[in-house]
Design a protein around this motif. Structure first.
Motif, PDB file in Angstrom:
ATOM      1  N   LEU A 144       0.816  -1.226   0.000  1.00 22.93           N
ATOM      2  CA  LEU A 144       0.000   0.000   0.000  1.00 22.93           C
ATOM      3  C   LEU A 144       0.849   1.275   0.000  1.00 22.93           C
ATOM      4  O   LEU A 144       0.298   2.375   0.039  1.00 22.93           O
ATOM      5  CB  LEU A 144      -0.925   0.010   1.222  1.00 22.93           C
ATOM      6  CG  LEU A 144      -1.986  -1.096   1.275  1.00 22.93           C
ATOM      7  CD1 LEU A 144      -2.752  -1.035   2.586  1.00 22.93           C
ATOM      8  CD2 LEU A 144      -2.914  -1.009   0.081  1.00 22.93           C
ATOM      9  N   THR A 145       2.169   1.130  -0.041  1.00 25.59           N
ATOM     10  CA  THR A 145       3.053   2.290   0.051  1.00 25.59           C
ATOM     11  C   THR A 145       2.797   3.304  -1.063  1.00 25.59           C
ATOM     12  O   THR A 145       2.701   4.506  -0.813  1.00 25.59           O
ATOM     13  CB  THR A 145       4.526   1.849   0.031  1.00 25.59           C
ATOM     14  OG1 THR A 145       4.749   0.970   1.120  1.00 25.59           O
ATOM     15  CG2 THR A 145       5.456   3.039   0.153  1.00 25.59           C
TER      16      THR A 145
ATOM     17  N   ARG B  92      12.330  -1.882  12.353  1.00 31.10           N
ATOM     18  CA  ARG B  92      11.248  -1.890  11.375  1.00 31.10           C
ATOM     19  C   ARG B  92      11.758  -1.542   9.987  1.00 31.10           C
ATOM     20  O   ARG B  92      12.799  -0.943   9.824  1.00 31.10           O
ATOM     21  CB  ARG B  92      10.185  -0.861  11.776  1.00 31.10           C
ATOM     22  CG  ARG B  92       9.678  -1.049  13.184  1.00 31.10           C
ATOM     23  CD  ARG B  92       8.844   0.128  13.587  1.00 31.10           C
ATOM     24  NE  ARG B  92       8.452   0.028  14.973  1.00 31.10           N
ATOM     25  CZ  ARG B  92       7.196  -0.026  15.375  1.00 31.10           C
ATOM     26  NH1 ARG B  92       6.225   0.018  14.522  1.00 31.10           N
ATOM     27  NH2 ARG B  92       6.921  -0.102  16.650  1.00 31.10           N
ATOM     28  N   ASN B  93      10.967  -1.867   9.008  1.00 35.62           N
ATOM     29  CA  ASN B  93      11.213  -1.382   7.650  1.00 35.62           C
ATOM     30  C   ASN B  93      10.495  -0.049   7.559  1.00 35.62           C
ATOM     31  O   ASN B  93       9.379   0.088   8.035  1.00 35.62           O
ATOM     32  CB  ASN B  93      10.625  -2.340   6.623  1.00 35.62           C
ATOM     33  CG  ASN B  93      11.265  -3.700   6.706  1.00 35.62           C
ATOM     34  OD1 ASN B  93      12.461  -3.797   6.880  1.00 35.62           O
ATOM     35  ND2 ASN B  93      10.463  -4.739   6.604  1.00 35.62           N
ATOM     36  N   VAL B  94      11.117   0.954   6.935  1.00 34.60           N
ATOM     37  CA  VAL B  94      10.561   2.300   7.015  1.00 34.60           C
ATOM     38  C   VAL B  94      10.543   2.997   5.665  1.00 34.60           C
ATOM     39  O   VAL B  94      11.431   2.819   4.856  1.00 34.60           O
ATOM     40  CB  VAL B  94      11.391   3.141   8.015  1.00 34.60           C
ATOM     41  CG1 VAL B  94      10.893   4.563   8.092  1.00 34.60           C
ATOM     42  CG2 VAL B  94      11.331   2.510   9.392  1.00 34.60           C
ATOM     43  N   VAL B  95       9.503   3.805   5.457  1.00 35.52           N
ATOM     44  CA  VAL B  95       9.422   4.738   4.333  1.00 35.52           C
ATOM     45  C   VAL B  95       9.422   6.107   4.962  1.00 35.52           C
ATOM     46  O   VAL B  95       8.620   6.376   5.839  1.00 35.52           O
ATOM     47  CB  VAL B  95       8.098   4.559   3.554  1.00 35.52           C
ATOM     48  CG1 VAL B  95       7.963   5.643   2.511  1.00 35.52           C
ATOM     49  CG2 VAL B  95       8.046   3.198   2.921  1.00 35.52           C
TER      50      VAL B  95
ATOM     51  N   ALA C  68       7.010   6.484   6.649  1.00 33.83           N
ATOM     52  CA  ALA C  68       6.116   5.335   6.794  1.00 33.83           C
ATOM     53  C   ALA C  68       6.927   4.072   6.894  1.00 33.83           C
ATOM     54  O   ALA C  68       7.951   3.923   6.243  1.00 33.83           O
ATOM     55  CB  ALA C  68       5.155   5.263   5.619  1.00 33.83           C
ATOM     56  N   ARG C  69       6.466   3.149   7.685  1.00 29.87           N
ATOM     57  CA  ARG C  69       7.119   1.842   7.810  1.00 29.87           C
ATOM     58  C   ARG C  69       6.558   0.928   6.728  1.00 29.87           C
ATOM     59  O   ARG C  69       5.363   0.901   6.486  1.00 29.87           O
ATOM     60  CB  ARG C  69       6.836   1.263   9.186  1.00 29.87           C
ATOM     61  CG  ARG C  69       7.308  -0.166   9.325  1.00 29.87           C
ATOM     62  CD  ARG C  69       6.915  -0.708  10.672  1.00 29.87           C
ATOM     63  NE  ARG C  69       7.088  -2.131  10.679  1.00 29.87           N
ATOM     64  CZ  ARG C  69       6.421  -2.969  11.429  1.00 29.87           C
ATOM     65  NH1 ARG C  69       5.518  -2.509  12.247  1.00 29.87           N
ATOM     66  NH2 ARG C  69       6.640  -4.244  11.383  1.00 29.87           N
ATOM     67  N   VAL C  70       7.426   0.176   6.118  1.00 28.43           N
ATOM     68  CA  VAL C  70       7.006  -0.822   5.143  1.00 28.43           C
ATOM     69  C   VAL C  70       7.194  -2.173   5.768  1.00 28.43           C
ATOM     70  O   VAL C  70       8.282  -2.515   6.212  1.00 28.43           O
ATOM     71  CB  VAL C  70       7.848  -0.709   3.854  1.00 28.43           C
ATOM     72  CG1 VAL C  70       7.410  -1.763   2.854  1.00 28.43           C
ATOM     73  CG2 VAL C  70       7.726   0.663   3.243  1.00 28.43           C
ATOM     74  N   ILE C  71       6.118  -2.988   5.812  1.00 25.38           N
ATOM     75  CA  ILE C  71       6.224  -4.325   6.399  1.00 25.38           C
ATOM     76  C   ILE C  71       6.150  -5.383   5.314  1.00 25.38           C
ATOM     77  O   ILE C  71       5.719  -5.140   4.211  1.00 25.38           O
ATOM     78  CB  ILE C  71       5.152  -4.581   7.483  1.00 25.38           C
ATOM     79  CG1 ILE C  71       3.754  -4.330   6.919  1.00 25.38           C
ATOM     80  CG2 ILE C  71       5.398  -3.702   8.682  1.00 25.38           C
ATOM     81  CD1 ILE C  71       2.657  -4.685   7.883  1.00 25.38           C
TER      82      ILE C  71
END
Length: 194
Positions: A121-122, A181-184, A191-194
Motif C-alpha cells: 500500500l506504500t 522496522r522497515n521504514v518509508v 512510513a514503515r514498510v512491512i
C-alpha cells in the motif's frame, strides 16, 4: 570565505537596514512578549508563556520570543497536515488492510510524520498523502506553497536520522525502535514498510 568579526558586524548592520521591517517586527514581538508575558502563534493561536526577564534585544529570552512565531507556526502547519492525513488517508485506507497488516502513525518529530504502511500500500498511501500534506493550513494561507519531500526505504538507517535539537535519549529511543522496522520516510512524512 572566512570573514572577520568586524566585517561580519558591518554586513549584519547592512542586512538589518535591508530587512528593516523584519527587525522592526522582531522588536515588536519582544515588546509584546515582555509586556504580556506570553505570545500567541499566528495560525492556531497556540500560547507560549515567558516569565523570564528580558535583558536586551540579543538576550536568550529575546531570541526565544523572536523564534516563537516561526517555530509555533511550523508546529501548527505540521499539526494541521497531520490531522488531514489521518482523516483523509489513514482512516479511509484501513478498509484496504489484510489481516495482520497495520497502517498507523508512529510519531511526529518536529516537521516529520512517521507512518507504518504495508509495502503493497506504500504507493497508494504516498500518492494520496503527498497532495494533502502540501495543502495550505487554511483559507487565510491559501497562497502558501508547502512542498513535501517523500522518500522510501525498507530500512531506517538508509534514511539517516537528522535531528540536531532532539535530546539524545529521544533520538536513541526512536532510532532503536525504528531500526527494528522497515521504514518509508519523507521530509514531512515517514512510513514503515512491512
Amino acid at each position: 570565505p572566512d570573514m572577520s568579526f568586524p566585517d561580519f558586524l558591518k554586513v549584519y548592520e547592512q542586512y538589518k537596514k535591508f530587512r528593516k521591517r523584519l527587525f522592526e517586527y522582531m522588536k515588536e514581538v519582544v515588546r509584546r512578549g515582555t509586556q504580556n508575558q506570553h505570545l500567541d502563534s499566528t495560525i492556531l493561536g497556540r500560547r507560549v508563556y515567558f516569565f523570564e526577564k528580558v535583558f536586551g534585544e540579543d538576550s536568550p529570552e529575546a531570541s526565544a520570543m523572536q523564534n516563537m512565531p516561526f517555530q509555533s507556526g511550523l508546529a501548527d502547519v505540521v499539526e494541521l497536515a497531520n490531522f488531514r492525513i489521518i482523516d483523509r488517508v489513514v482512516k479511509p485506507m484501513q478498509k484496504d488492510l489484510k489481516p495482520g497488516e497495520v497502517l498507523q502513525q508512529l510519531a511526529q518529530i518536529h516537521d516529520e510524520l512517521l507512518f507504518e504502511v504495508p509495502e503493497r500500500l506504500t504507493e497508494k498511501f504516498s500518492t494520496r498523502m503527498k497532495p494533502i500534506a502540501e495543502e495550505p493550513p487554511g483559507a487565510t494561507y491559501k497562497s502558501w506553497s508547502l512542498p513535501v519531500d517523500l522518500k522510501q526505504s525498507r530500512r531506517w538507517k538508509p534514511i539517516k536520522w537528522k535531528c540536531g535539537s532532539c535530546p539524545p535519549a529521544l533520538k536513541n529511543k526512536v532510532e532503536l525502535e525504528l531500526a527494528k522496522r522497515n521504514v518509508v520516510e519523507g521530509k514531512g512524512v515517514t512510513a514503515r514498510v512491512i
